[in-house]
Design an enzyme around this catalytic site. Structure first.
Site, PDB file in Angstrom:
ATOM      1  N   HIS A 154       0.963  -1.192  -0.002  1.00 23.62           N
ATOM      2  CA  HIS A 154       0.034  -0.021  -0.051  1.00 23.62           C
ATOM      3  C   HIS A 154       0.507   1.421  -0.027  1.00 23.62           C
ATOM      4  O   HIS A 154       0.342   2.399  -0.098  1.00 23.62           O
ATOM      5  CB  HIS A 154      -0.828  -0.131   1.162  1.00 23.62           C
ATOM      6  CG  HIS A 154      -1.975  -0.883   1.189  1.00 23.62           C
ATOM      7  ND1 HIS A 154      -3.131  -0.807   0.544  1.00 23.62           N
ATOM      8  CD2 HIS A 154      -2.055  -2.284   1.350  1.00 23.62           C
ATOM      9  CE1 HIS A 154      -4.068  -1.929   0.450  1.00 23.62           C
ATOM     10  NE2 HIS A 154      -3.272  -2.844   1.022  1.00 23.62           N
ATOM     11  N   ASP A 195       3.974   9.319  -1.037  1.00 27.45           N
ATOM     12  CA  ASP A 195       2.649   8.841  -0.700  1.00 27.45           C
ATOM     13  C   ASP A 195       2.375   7.417  -1.533  1.00 27.45           C
ATOM     14  O   ASP A 195       2.728   7.900  -2.968  1.00 27.45           O
ATOM     15  CB  ASP A 195       1.599   9.773  -0.788  1.00 27.45           C
ATOM     16  CG  ASP A 195       0.638   9.418   0.063  1.00 27.45           C
ATOM     17  OD1 ASP A 195       0.370   8.313   0.870  1.00 27.45           O
ATOM     18  OD2 ASP A 195      -0.121  10.257   0.687  1.00 27.45           O
TER      19      ASP A 195
HETATM   20  P1  ADQ Z   1      -2.930   6.304   4.300  1.00 24.55           P
HETATM   21  O1  ADQ Z   1      -1.453   6.677   4.483  1.00 24.55           O
HETATM   22  O2  ADQ Z   1      -3.767   6.115   5.647  1.00 24.55           O
HETATM   23  O3  ADQ Z   1      -2.975   4.994   3.534  1.00 24.55           O
HETATM   24  P2  ADQ Z   1      -4.553   7.794   2.356  1.00 24.55           P
HETATM   25  O4  ADQ Z   1      -4.544   7.019   1.127  1.00 24.55           O
HETATM   26  O5  ADQ Z   1      -4.738   9.294   1.900  1.00 24.55           O
HETATM   27  O6  ADQ Z   1      -3.465   7.556   3.472  1.00 24.55           O
HETATM   28  O7  ADQ Z   1      -5.921   7.415   3.107  1.00 24.55           O
HETATM   29  C1  ADQ Z   1      -6.379   7.999   4.322  1.00 24.55           C
HETATM   30  C2  ADQ Z   1      -7.825   7.792   4.493  1.00 24.55           C
HETATM   31  O8  ADQ Z   1      -7.950   8.417   5.916  1.00 24.55           O
HETATM   32  C3  ADQ Z   1      -8.736   8.507   3.640  1.00 24.55           C
HETATM   33  O9  ADQ Z   1      -9.760   7.737   3.227  1.00 24.55           O
HETATM   34  C4  ADQ Z   1      -9.133   9.742   4.497  1.00 24.55           C
HETATM   35  O10 ADQ Z   1     -10.535  10.135   3.925  1.00 24.55           O
HETATM   36  C5  ADQ Z   1      -9.115   9.362   5.877  1.00 24.55           C
HETATM   37  N1  ADQ Z   1      -8.982  10.452   6.575  1.00 24.55           N
HETATM   38  C6  ADQ Z   1      -7.965  11.235   6.554  1.00 24.55           C
HETATM   39  N2  ADQ Z   1      -7.929  12.024   7.617  1.00 24.55           N
HETATM   40  C7  ADQ Z   1      -9.195  11.850   8.193  1.00 24.55           C
HETATM   41  C8  ADQ Z   1      -9.929  12.663   9.170  1.00 24.55           C
HETATM   42  N3  ADQ Z   1      -9.550  13.673   9.705  1.00 24.55           N
HETATM   43  N4  ADQ Z   1     -11.110  12.271   9.633  1.00 24.55           N
HETATM   44  C9  ADQ Z   1     -11.623  11.121   8.740  1.00 24.55           C
HETATM   45  N5  ADQ Z   1     -11.029  10.358   7.860  1.00 24.55           N
HETATM   46  C10 ADQ Z   1      -9.616  10.793   7.533  1.00 24.55           C
HETATM   47  C11 ADQ Z   1      -2.222   4.025   3.037  1.00 24.55           C
HETATM   48  C12 ADQ Z   1      -0.846   4.563   2.106  1.00 24.55           C
HETATM   49  C13 ADQ Z   1      -1.540   5.410   0.859  1.00 24.55           C
HETATM   50  C14 ADQ Z   1      -2.361   4.449   0.154  1.00 24.55           C
HETATM   51  C15 ADQ Z   1      -3.398   3.938   1.227  1.00 24.55           C
HETATM   52  C16 ADQ Z   1      -4.362   2.790   0.294  1.00 24.55           C
HETATM   53  O11 ADQ Z   1       0.096   5.417   2.830  1.00 24.55           O
HETATM   54  O12 ADQ Z   1      -0.710   6.023   0.123  1.00 24.55           O
HETATM   55  O13 ADQ Z   1      -3.188   5.311  -0.741  1.00 24.55           O
HETATM   56  O14 ADQ Z   1      -2.794   3.101   2.121  1.00 24.55           O
HETATM   57  O15 ADQ Z   1      -3.516   1.949  -0.283  1.00 24.55           O
END
Ligand code: ADQ
Length: 464
Positions: free
Chosen positions: A167, A374
């Site tokens: 991921h 990311d």
């Molecule tokens: P993450 O590092 O967690 O995931 P991301 O893909 O941006 O990063 O997902 C974050 C999730 O958390 C999103 O669905 C977002 O809506 C939610 N989120 C963030 N802040 C929030 C808040 N304050 N309140 C509620 N929800 C919130 C890891 C990898 C990424 C990759 C994913 C999936 O680091 O690069 O995209 O896995 O493979």
């Protein structure tokens, strides 16, 4: 569906975090569905095909999922002695692997990283998965916490189909080679039949590591492991497009969106949403906004940045330091550029429920997504999926996997504060007609990566 040994049903998903979590304590304790793309993608797969989701037990008591009784799949929790669990999760997975795979300095010295705990925890996951799958079967292992698991499964159930999905990014061999257990990690992963990465770049960097660190011949995107073929595939994850459109159009979100617009007095709204993490580039993002406010004083009157940060890994010093830095920067910029009744940064340090989050996406004129590194970044996808009126602009870091797919975004180098401020200004000034063209193109790109297609496509390759 492919041919599996008799007696094995469905699929065994193995990940550190499971699909449910405990919320609240005492009388208010309840079990809720965990947020996030992985759960959204895999729940329908498990519901359709049955099987087991294996994950770590996170509290001192096993999770009793009442609504799980109605689910056509099982949950299996791995119990790991607390000392081992803490070392595996904190110092090794998050202190060493997370930064290293994001091409950043480890926050724990490599020499003192608790490798034995990582290996032992992976063994516990593999044991639980094998018990759940009844030996040979179909296993789908997730992420950097569990890189030894595929090899352990292969050793004990050699006829299985085994997939692993990364991921987060995969770095080049110069960086990865710093890991003292690099060969063990590569061998562990090569227990898989299919290894999935978000982008071509990560897949190629992984293949370069295999060439450098093992004797297994690599041909194109295939590795020959003693006569067994291991495929490296590019499988970019996305969001549940239809479900998000339904949430974004719901009356609750619409009501909340109007409330937000009123509260900010209909000023232009820029939105940042992140987990608290140094990979997400929040300090540089705030600096770019500060730079633009300094350069264009009228924006102090006309625009606002809403930065939402969900707390994460607060036990780790690097994360507490980052929180302090963000607090300081927000205070500094607000102190410098506020006018009475006009504060340039609204900062939330908490999680938001889906109604609030999607109302913010819908209220924002600009999505400001600038990680330093990311794997994919689903916030960029969610912002576009929520723009059901086909307007708004997305500023996106070139170092997010998403930049490889959302080609119509305003792509920036987040380390370049001036260029990022310029892109933000372009986004804020974008005429309506141009926004429409920009957002329609982005929405096509996001829809093409729907997470249900991702899961089906990956499993198709695993079974093929
Ligand atoms: P993450 O590092 O967690 O995931 P991301 O893909 O941006 O990063 O997902 C974050 C999730 O958390 C999103 O669905 C977002 O809506 C939610 N989120 C963030 N802040 C929030 C808040 N304050 N309140 C509620 N929800 C919130 C890891 C990898 C990424 C990759 C994913 C999936 O680091 O690069 O995209 O896995 O493979």
């Amino acid at each position: 569906m492919g041919e599996y040994p008799r007696g094995v049903e469905g699929i065994v998903v193995v990940s550190n975090r499971g699909p449910f979590r405990v919320s609240g304590t005492g009388a208010r304790r309840k079990v809720v569905r965990a947020a996030g793309g992985l759960v959204t993608a895999l729940l329908p797969v498990l519901r359709e095909r049955g099987g087991t989701w294996v994950s770590a037990q996170e509290t001192d008591h096993p999770l009793v999922v009442e609504q799980g009784d109605a689910e056509p799949f099982a949950l299996a929790e791995v119990t790991i002695p607390r000392r081992v669990r803490d070392a595996f999760y904190g110092p090794f997975s998050n202190g060493v692997l997370w930064p290293l795979l994001h091409s950043m300095p480890a926050t724990v010295p490599l020499g003192s990283a608790p490798w034995e705990a990582y290996d032992a925890a992976n063994r516990a996951f593999a044991d639980k998965a094998l018990a759940a799958g009844g030996g040979e079967g179909l296993y789908w292992v997730h992420d950097y916490h569990l890189m030894r698991v595929p090899g352990m499964l292969r050793e004990r159930a050699p006829g299985s189909r085994i997939g692993w999905f990364c991921h987060i990014p995969w770095p080049g061999p110069d960086l990865f080679s710093a890991l003292p257990w690099r060969a063990e990690m590569i061998e562990g992963l090569l227990g898989s039949d299919v290894l999935g990465f978000h982008t071509e770049e990560y897949a190629e960097q992984f293949l370069a590591c295999v060439r450098r660190l093992s004797d297994h011949p690599v041909r194109g995107d295939e590795i020959d492991v003693d006569g067994r073929r291991v495929r490296v595939v590019v499988a970019p994850i996305g969001v549940p497009w239809d479900e998000l459109a339904t949430i974004a159009r719901s009356p609750e979100v619409e009501r909340e969106r109007s409330r937000i617009r009123q509260r900010i007095d209909h000023r232009a709204m820029i939105l940042g949403v992140d987990r608290l993490d140094y990979t997400k580039g929040v300090p540089a993002r705030l600096a770019a906004w500060g730079r633009l406010l300094a350069r264009r004083p009228t924006l102090r009157e006309r625009a606002v940045l809403v930065q939402v940060m969900v707390p994460s890994r607060e036990a780790v010093k690097a994360y507490r330091d980052l929180k302090n830095e963000v607090d300081r920067l927000v205070g500094d910029i607000n102190g410098r550029y506020s006018l009475t009744g006009r504060v340039p940064i609204h900062y939330f340090y908490r999680s938001m429920n889906p109604t609030e989050l999607y109302a913010h996406y819908r209220a924002a004129d600009v999505g400001f997504v600038t990680p330093l590194r990311d794997g994919m970044n689903l916030v960029a996808h969610e912002y576009c999926a929520s723009r059901v009126e086909e307007d708004g602009a997305l500023v996106l870091s070139e170092f997010a996997g998403a930049a490889h797919y959302l080609r119509d975004a305003l792509i920036v180098n987040p380390h370049d504060v001036i260029a990022t401020a310029d892109a933000l200004e372009t986004a804020l000034r974008m005429p309506r007609m141009d926004q429409r063209e920009h957002m329609m193109a982005l929405r096509k790109q996001v829809a093409a990566l729907d997470v249900h297609k991702w899961a089906a496509g990956y499993l198709g390759r695993l079974e093929g």
